[in-house]
Design an enzyme around this catalytic site. Structure first.
Site, PDB file in Angstrom:
ATOM      1  N   SER A 178      34.429  36.071  43.860  1.00 43.63           N
ATOM      2  CA  SER A 178      34.312  36.407  42.274  1.00 43.63           C
ATOM      3  C   SER A 178      35.600  36.733  41.923  1.00 43.63           C
ATOM      4  O   SER A 178      35.939  36.641  40.627  1.00 43.63           O
ATOM      5  CB  SER A 178      33.324  37.443  42.120  1.00 43.63           C
ATOM      6  OG  SER A 178      33.918  38.683  42.379  1.00 43.63           O
ATOM      7  N   LYS A 212      35.914  44.229  40.635  1.00 42.23           N
ATOM      8  CA  LYS A 212      35.867  43.421  39.607  1.00 42.23           C
ATOM      9  C   LYS A 212      36.974  43.999  38.330  1.00 42.23           C
ATOM     10  O   LYS A 212      37.563  45.277  38.575  1.00 42.23           O
ATOM     11  CB  LYS A 212      34.590  43.476  38.572  1.00 42.23           C
ATOM     12  CG  LYS A 212      33.186  42.872  39.172  1.00 42.23           C
ATOM     13  CD  LYS A 212      33.512  41.145  39.077  1.00 42.23           C
ATOM     14  CE  LYS A 212      32.320  40.659  39.746  1.00 42.23           C
ATOM     15  NZ  LYS A 212      32.188  40.979  41.418  1.00 42.23           N
TER      16      LYS A 212
END
Length: 202
Positions: free
Chosen positions: A121, A159
């Site tokens: 990701s 993230k």
């Protein structure tokens, strides 16, 4: 042995002193850790005092001080020779350079740890599955930092943190195949900020 929240409290106090040059108020600790009750915060502080990691000077506004026991043991320097620069664009002549780089300065320090990345990701930030990220343990982060975040006290993720004006935060991936996730800030707890990265090749 400290509980997770006691360790969070110690990490917050360490980071605050490093950043501000003074000890935090109890209210600042509570706010930084997302704790509504100052009584609960006092309990964590007392546990650190009992463990010999913290001293409390009664009567002082900022009377919390780390003991020597709470200071991490300095690690020996790890150095590698820097032999020069190498082109990653046009072909150019290699230029020798006999300096050294101290990896302990780059990847070690108070409250740092390493995580192995599992997933893709964050590939557009050049963080690949199988890489190792070096994380500075701290309960706060700035807008745009790459963080290790815990959602609802259970799901951990790597993230980019975006802090919104409406009391929410967005956990932003770096891969078009993943959707950003926006949540109330109270549901997201920062575990640390990425400060380095390692990759090995077979």
């Amino acid at each position: 042995m400290l509980t997770e929240r006691e360790q969070d409290t110690l990490d917050f106090i360490r980071h605050y002193i490093d950043e501000q040059g003074r000890s935090p108020l109890v209210s600042e600790i509570a706010k930084g850790l997302g704790i509504k009750s100052q009584g609960t915060t006092h309990r964590y502080i007392q546990a650190l005092v009992d463990a010999g990691l913290l001293e409390r000077h009664v009567g002082r506004t900022r009377g919390l001080h780390l003991t020597e026991q709470a200071e991490p043991v300095p690690l020996a320097a790890v150095t590698l020779p820097v032999k020069g620069k190498i082109a990653a664009g046009r072909l150019v002549e290699a230029v020798a350079d006999e300096s050294e780089i101290d990896l302990s300065d780059m990847f070690t320090g108070k409250g740092r740890f390493v995580l192995k990345v599992n997933g893709d990701s964050m590939i557009d930030k050049a963080i690949m599955s199988g890489d190792y990220v070096v994380v500075q343990s701290q309960p706060t982060a700035r807008h745009g930092d790459i963080v290790v975040a815990l959602v609802d006290g259970f799901d951990a993720t790597l993230k980019t943190l975006l802090i919104n004006n409406d009391g929410t935060v967005t956990l932003m991936p770096a891969n078009v195949n993943y959707e950003p996730v926006t949540l109330p800030a109270s549901r997201v707890r920062v575990q640390g900020v990425v400060v380095g990265q390692l990759r090995t090749y077979p």
